[in-house]
Design a protein around this motif. Structure first.
Motif, short mmCIF file in Angstrom:
data_model
loop_
_atom_site.label_atom_id
_atom_site.label_comp_id
_atom_site.label_asym_id
_atom_site.label_seq_id
_atom_site.Cartn_x
_atom_site.Cartn_y
_atom_site.Cartn_z
N SER A 182 12.03 35.21 -23.88
CA SER A 182 10.68 34.78 -24.29
C SER A 182 9.65 35.86 -24.02
N ILE A 183 9.80 36.60 -22.93
CA ILE A 183 8.88 37.70 -22.64
C ILE A 183 9.10 38.84 -23.62
N ALA A 184 10.36 39.14 -23.93
CA ALA A 184 10.68 40.21 -24.88
C ALA A 184 10.09 39.91 -26.26
N ARG A 185 10.08 38.64 -26.63
CA ARG A 185 9.58 38.25 -27.96
C ARG A 185 8.09 37.96 -27.98
N GLY A 186 7.46 38.05 -26.82
CA GLY A 186 6.02 37.82 -26.75
C GLY A 186 5.60 36.38 -26.89
N VAL A 187 6.51 35.45 -26.55
CA VAL A 187 6.18 34.03 -26.73
C VAL A 187 6.15 33.28 -25.39
N PHE A 188 6.24 34.01 -24.28
CA PHE A 188 6.23 33.33 -22.99
C PHE A 188 4.86 32.75 -22.71
N VAL A 189 4.83 31.51 -22.23
CA VAL A 189 3.60 30.85 -21.85
C VAL A 189 3.75 30.35 -20.41
N MET A 190 2.86 30.76 -19.54
CA MET A 190 2.89 30.30 -18.16
C MET A 190 2.37 28.87 -18.09
N ILE A 191 3.15 28.01 -17.43
CA ILE A 191 2.71 26.63 -17.22
C ILE A 191 2.14 26.56 -15.81
N GLY A 192 0.86 26.30 -15.71
CA GLY A 192 0.21 26.32 -14.42
C GLY A 192 -0.34 27.69 -14.09
N SER A 193 -0.67 27.90 -12.81
CA SER A 193 -1.36 29.13 -12.40
C SER A 193 -0.44 30.33 -12.23
N GLY A 194 0.85 30.08 -12.01
CA GLY A 194 1.79 31.18 -11.74
C GLY A 194 1.73 31.66 -10.30
N SER A 195 1.03 30.92 -9.43
CA SER A 195 0.87 31.35 -8.04
C SER A 195 1.97 30.86 -7.12
N VAL A 196 2.88 30.01 -7.64
CA VAL A 196 3.98 29.54 -6.80
C VAL A 196 4.91 30.71 -6.47
N LEU A 197 5.63 30.57 -5.37
CA LEU A 197 6.50 31.65 -4.90
C LEU A 197 7.92 31.48 -5.41
N TYR A 198 8.55 32.61 -5.76
CA TYR A 198 9.93 32.57 -6.20
C TYR A 198 10.70 33.72 -5.57
N HIS A 199 11.98 33.46 -5.25
CA HIS A 199 12.81 34.41 -4.51
C HIS A 199 14.07 34.70 -5.32
N MET A 200 14.35 35.96 -5.56
CA MET A 200 15.51 36.38 -6.34
C MET A 200 16.51 37.12 -5.45
N THR A 201 17.79 37.05 -5.83
CA THR A 201 18.85 37.75 -5.10
C THR A 201 19.77 38.45 -6.09
N TYR A 202 19.84 39.76 -6.01
CA TYR A 202 20.72 40.51 -6.90
C TYR A 202 22.17 40.27 -6.51
N ILE A 203 23.03 40.15 -7.48
CA ILE A 203 24.41 39.72 -7.26
C ILE A 203 25.16 40.61 -6.27
N ASP A 204 24.98 41.92 -6.32
CA ASP A 204 25.70 42.80 -5.39
C ASP A 204 25.28 42.55 -3.95
N ASP A 205 23.99 42.32 -3.73
CA ASP A 205 23.51 42.02 -2.39
C ASP A 205 24.06 40.68 -1.91
N LEU A 206 24.10 39.70 -2.80
CA LEU A 206 24.64 38.40 -2.43
C LEU A 206 26.10 38.52 -2.02
N VAL A 207 26.90 39.22 -2.81
CA VAL A 207 28.33 39.36 -2.50
C VAL A 207 28.52 40.05 -1.16
N GLU A 208 27.71 41.05 -0.88
CA GLU A 208 27.79 41.72 0.43
C GLU A 208 27.53 40.71 1.55
N GLY A 209 26.54 39.84 1.35
CA GLY A 209 26.26 38.82 2.35
C GLY A 209 27.39 37.82 2.51
#
Length: 327
Positions: A182-209
């Protein structure tokens, strides 16, 4: 040493874990379903056995020469799945594996839970001691599965560890494809303020853990949150995705509440019609719930140290999407 059993091996995390274990020189067995696609695992050298983990007898019969278990398999969210399905896979199948591990006195049992057992985080970042407050039937079943594993570790003589992964992503996974697309196509719409927190984990780091949970002397009897180095606001995450795609950060935004109530109505109507809803509350809640966690315990006890930055991980993921003509 005996073989290492991986359940859920055909999934994104399971396959990545099998690849790491094979590269480390281990003999790996996977319990798979009859309909599973096993080409990638077979190519790696994984021994694939068709075993229904919901069948206690079948599990026990196929537990020969197993020294360690990485239990990744789970029934994941699909809209309108029954509570019974979640319990059968996420609790009872876990019990079958734990019981087989107990009877065979295996070296270690590593159980995959989810940060979802803690539900919405009211005071982020949450650590492992933060209260449990599942928000749906899936999270409730994962909580029960985790508590069952911890009971076996504390009372039944099974040596084991629980880990809770956070926001898994990377090349080969399509969970975040809709966001990238959706971002690549320019159609992404944020619902709400976008101020909520989000946490990502890259797969290689996860597997190491995960491997540290299965090998480190400090791991048995503990619960670990495995996440990326940092968390961000949702707006910052969307902006970073836009940058790796070479796009301008999206600026369109709509209020949260009208969309949330519309999703509830849509969900109820589609349930009556026995069709999958195009929009439903859980997906909309992605824009309203804080998901930020502390990984300090894993750092301190296991030496866990994520190496892939968010920018680098998102870049690698975007490259894979492009190479496979997904965006």
């Amino acid at each position: 040493m005996g073989k290492i059993l991986v359940t859920g091996a055909t999934g994104f995390t399971g396959t990545a874990l099998c690849r790491r274990l094979i590269n480390d020189g281990h003999e790996v067995v996977a319990f798979i379903r009859p309909t599973s696609k096993t080409g990638a695992l077979t190519e790696l050298g994984v021994i694939c056995k068709t075993v229904d983990i919901c069948d206690a007898e079948a599990v026990l019969d196929n537990f020969t020469d197993i020294s360690k278990v990485y239990h990744i398999a789970a029934a994941y969210r699909t809209e309108h799945s029954t509570t019974e399905t979640f319990i059968k896979v996420n609790v009872e199948a876990t019990r079958n594996l734990l019981e087989a591990a107990k009877q065979n006195s295996i070296e270690r049992f590593i159980h995959c839970s989810t940060v979802g057992v803690q539900g919405e985080i009211d005071d982020p970042p949450a650590d492992e001691e933060y209260r449990m407050k599942p928000g749906d039937h899936y999270q409730e079943s994962k909580k029960d599965g985790e508590l069952l594993a911890r009971k076996y570790f504390a009372e039944e003589g099974v040596t084991g560890t629980v880990f809770r992964p956070v926001g898994i992503y990377g090349p080969g996974d399509t969970r975040f494809l809709k966001l990238f697309r959706s971002i690549a196509r320019g159609v992404f719409v944020m619902i709400g303020s976008g101020s909520v927190l989000y946490h990502m984990t890259y797969i290689d780091d996860l597997v190491e853990g995960i491997v540290l949970c299965g090998t480190h002397p400090n791991a048995p009897g503990e619960v670990f949150t495995l996440g990326g180095e940092n968390y961000t606001t949702l707006k910052e995450l969307v902006g970073e995705v836009a940058r790796v795609l070479g796009k301008q950060p999206p600026i369109l935004r709509i209020p949260y509440l009208p969309v949330f109530w519309a999703s509830i109505i849509c969900d109820k109507v589609c349930k009556l019609a026995h069709i999958s809803p195009p929009i439903y509350p859980r997906r909309v809640e992605f824009f309203s719930l804080d998901r930020a966690f502390s990984i300090e315990k894993a750092r301190r006890l296991l030496g866990y140290a994520p190496k892939v930055s968010l920018h680098e991980g998102l870049s690698r993921t975007a490259d894979w999407y492009r190479e496979n003509n997904l965006i």
